[in-house]
Write a protein that holds these residues in place. Structure first.
Motif, PDB file in Angstrom:
ATOM      1  N   ALA A  31       0.818  -1.215   0.000  1.00 21.09           N
ATOM      2  CA  ALA A  31       0.000   0.000   0.000  1.00 21.09           C
ATOM      3  C   ALA A  31       0.851   1.263   0.000  1.00 21.09           C
ATOM      4  O   ALA A  31       0.489   2.256  -0.636  1.00 21.09           O
ATOM      5  CB  ALA A  31      -0.943  -0.003   1.201  1.00 21.09           C
ATOM      6  N   ASP A  32       1.984   1.251   0.696  1.00 23.63           N
ATOM      7  CA  ASP A  32       2.859   2.434   0.728  1.00 23.63           C
ATOM      8  C   ASP A  32       3.407   2.737  -0.665  1.00 23.63           C
ATOM      9  O   ASP A  32       3.448   3.897  -1.086  1.00 23.63           O
ATOM     10  CB  ASP A  32       4.031   2.210   1.698  1.00 23.63           C
ATOM     11  CG  ASP A  32       3.766   2.826   3.069  1.00 23.63           C
ATOM     12  OD1 ASP A  32       2.715   3.484   3.240  1.00 23.63           O
ATOM     13  OD2 ASP A  32       4.606   2.644   3.967  1.00 23.63           O
ATOM     14  N   ARG A  33       3.850   1.679  -1.355  1.00 24.82           N
ATOM     15  CA  ARG A  33       4.403   1.880  -2.701  1.00 24.82           C
ATOM     16  C   ARG A  33       3.315   2.402  -3.649  1.00 24.82           C
ATOM     17  O   ARG A  33       3.535   3.316  -4.441  1.00 24.82           O
ATOM     18  CB  ARG A  33       4.995   0.569  -3.231  1.00 24.82           C
ATOM     19  CG  ARG A  33       5.722   0.716  -4.557  1.00 24.82           C
ATOM     20  CD  ARG A  33       6.379  -0.575  -4.985  1.00 24.82           C
ATOM     21  NE  ARG A  33       5.460  -1.689  -5.036  1.00 24.82           N
ATOM     22  CZ  ARG A  33       4.547  -1.871  -6.002  1.00 24.82           C
ATOM     23  NH1 ARG A  33       4.423  -0.982  -6.977  1.00 24.82           N
ATOM     24  NH2 ARG A  33       3.760  -2.923  -5.987  1.00 24.82           N
ATOM     25  N   GLU A  37       2.846   5.821  -5.935  1.00 19.94           N
ATOM     26  CA  GLU A  37       2.541   5.795  -7.373  1.00 19.94           C
ATOM     27  C   GLU A  37       1.354   6.696  -7.722  1.00 19.94           C
ATOM     28  O   GLU A  37       1.367   7.365  -8.754  1.00 19.94           O
ATOM     29  CB  GLU A  37       2.211   4.362  -7.826  1.00 19.94           C
ATOM     30  CG  GLU A  37       3.404   3.436  -7.892  1.00 19.94           C
ATOM     31  CD  GLU A  37       2.987   2.005  -8.229  1.00 19.94           C
ATOM     32  OE1 GLU A  37       1.794   1.771  -8.541  1.00 19.94           O
ATOM     33  OE2 GLU A  37       3.855   1.114  -8.176  1.00 19.94           O
ATOM     34  N   VAL A  38       0.319   6.674  -6.883  1.00 23.59           N
ATOM     35  CA  VAL A  38      -0.916   7.392  -7.241  1.00 23.59           C
ATOM     36  C   VAL A  38      -0.794   8.909  -7.097  1.00 23.59           C
ATOM     37  O   VAL A  38      -1.716   9.627  -7.485  1.00 23.59           O
ATOM     38  CB  VAL A  38      -2.143   6.872  -6.440  1.00 23.59           C
ATOM     39  CG1 VAL A  38      -2.400   5.404  -6.727  1.00 23.59           C
ATOM     40  CG2 VAL A  38      -2.007   7.134  -4.947  1.00 23.59           C
ATOM     41  N   VAL A  39       0.345   9.391  -6.558  1.00 26.08           N
ATOM     42  CA  VAL A  39       0.559  10.847  -6.492  1.00 26.08           C
ATOM     43  C   VAL A  39       1.836  11.248  -7.231  1.00 26.08           C
ATOM     44  O   VAL A  39       2.445  12.279  -6.942  1.00 26.08           O
ATOM     45  CB  VAL A  39       0.584  11.366  -5.032  1.00 26.08           C
ATOM     46  CG1 VAL A  39      -0.804  11.279  -4.411  1.00 26.08           C
ATOM     47  CG2 VAL A  39       1.598  10.622  -4.175  1.00 26.08           C
ATOM     48  N   GLU A  40       2.218  10.435  -8.212  1.00 24.91           N
ATOM     49  CA  GLU A  40       3.366  10.801  -9.040  1.00 24.91           C
ATOM     50  C   GLU A  40       2.974  11.969  -9.954  1.00 24.91           C
ATOM     51  O   GLU A  40       1.779  12.192 -10.216  1.00 24.91           O
ATOM     52  CB  GLU A  40       3.836   9.594  -9.865  1.00 24.91           C
ATOM     53  CG  GLU A  40       4.623   8.600  -9.015  1.00 24.91           C
ATOM     54  CD  GLU A  40       5.047   7.372  -9.806  1.00 24.91           C
ATOM     55  OE1 GLU A  40       4.609   7.209 -10.967  1.00 24.91           O
ATOM     56  OE2 GLU A  40       5.812   6.571  -9.244  1.00 24.91           O
ATOM     57  N   PRO A  41       3.973  12.721 -10.456  1.00 26.33           N
ATOM     58  CA  PRO A  41       3.654  13.843 -11.355  1.00 26.33           C
ATOM     59  C   PRO A  41       2.772  13.412 -12.518  1.00 26.33           C
ATOM     60  O   PRO A  41       2.981  12.348 -13.108  1.00 26.33           O
ATOM     61  CB  PRO A  41       5.042  14.295 -11.841  1.00 26.33           C
ATOM     62  CG  PRO A  41       5.954  13.956 -10.697  1.00 26.33           C
ATOM     63  CD  PRO A  41       5.411  12.645 -10.152  1.00 26.33           C
ATOM     64  N   VAL A  91      -5.570   4.123  -3.670  1.00 25.55           N
ATOM     65  CA  VAL A  91      -4.776   2.953  -3.277  1.00 25.55           C
ATOM     66  C   VAL A  91      -5.651   1.701  -3.279  1.00 25.55           C
ATOM     67  O   VAL A  91      -5.245   0.643  -3.751  1.00 25.55           O
ATOM     68  CB  VAL A  91      -4.127   3.168  -1.890  1.00 25.55           C
ATOM     69  CG1 VAL A  91      -3.458   1.887  -1.399  1.00 25.55           C
ATOM     70  CG2 VAL A  91      -3.104   4.296  -1.954  1.00 25.55           C
ATOM     71  N   GLY A  92      -6.863   1.835  -2.764  1.00 29.90           N
ATOM     72  CA  GLY A  92      -7.779   0.693  -2.721  1.00 29.90           C
ATOM     73  C   GLY A  92      -8.087   0.149  -4.103  1.00 29.90           C
ATOM     74  O   GLY A  92      -8.096  -1.074  -4.322  1.00 29.90           O
TER      75      GLY A  92
END
Length: 200
Positions: A31-33, A37-41, A91-92
């Motif tokens: 989940a941390d990784r 990823e979901v807030v990358e530029p 994330v979910g």
């Protein structure tokens, strides 16, 4: 498929347990990784974070300034709730995609730091909690991660209590000692997981 939730307080050693389980053949959904990823530029996630917290949480090259955002949200529970409301659904959704791709015979280990805090235990067939005493975790955060004692205590205080985590545990891995004491426990847990997956 056996769905396992893996959690533990910051500094408890959950990431090391996750790494060992992956080595045994678990499909690890981290989940941390995924949260990174979901807030990358260029992602909708980052756009939503900037809309909520402003441009000041970005680095000069447009990436998320994690230390800056972390200092902001861990000092204010309302800000942390705002961030979680943005990131957790993303994330979910991604975790569900990865789980679906794992296959019917897989042992899927969801590495979820905030499993207890978000009431996620019922989503899994069983929950493995990596446990260590608060003083041990504090020493690791200061000694290995370079946090100040104040930063470490703030991060720990923002999470569930040790008692709350242990209350949702199906299996507990005691990681209060040195690393060499961890691997035999993880091996035993893997044996238990494979037995359950086989229906024994």
């Amino acid at each position: 498929m056996l769905k396992v939730g893996l959690t533990g307080g910051i500094g408890a050693g959950k990431s090391e347990v996750s790494r060992l389980l992956a080595g045994y053949g678990a499909v690890v959904v981290d989940a941390d990784r995924i949260a990174r990823e979901v807030v990358e530029p260029g992602t909708p996630g980052l756009a939503a974070v900037v809309a909520a917290f402003g441009e000041s949480v970005l680095t000069a090259d447009g990436a998320l300034d994690r230390p800056k955002l972390g200092a902001l949200v861990f000092a204010d529970p309302a800000e942390l709730r705002t961030l979680n409301a943005i990131v957790h659904p993303l994330v979910g959704a991604r975790s569900a995609e990865l789980e679906a791709a794992a296959g019917p015979d897989a042992i899927v280990v969801h590495d979820v730091p905030l499993l207890t805090e978000n009431g996620l235990a019922p989503l899994y067939d069983l929950v493995v909690v990596v446990d260590a005493a608060p003083r041990t975790r504090l020493a690791r955060l200061v000694g290995r991660r370079g946090m100040t004692e104040e930063e470490a205590r703030s991060r720990m205080a923002a999470q569930a209590t040790r008692e709350q985590r242990l209350a949702v545990a199906s299996l507990v891995i005691d990681n209060d000692g040195p690393l060499e004491e961890l691997e035999p426990q993880v091996r035993a847990v893997w044996k238990e997981l494979t037995a359950r997956a086989a229906g024994r």
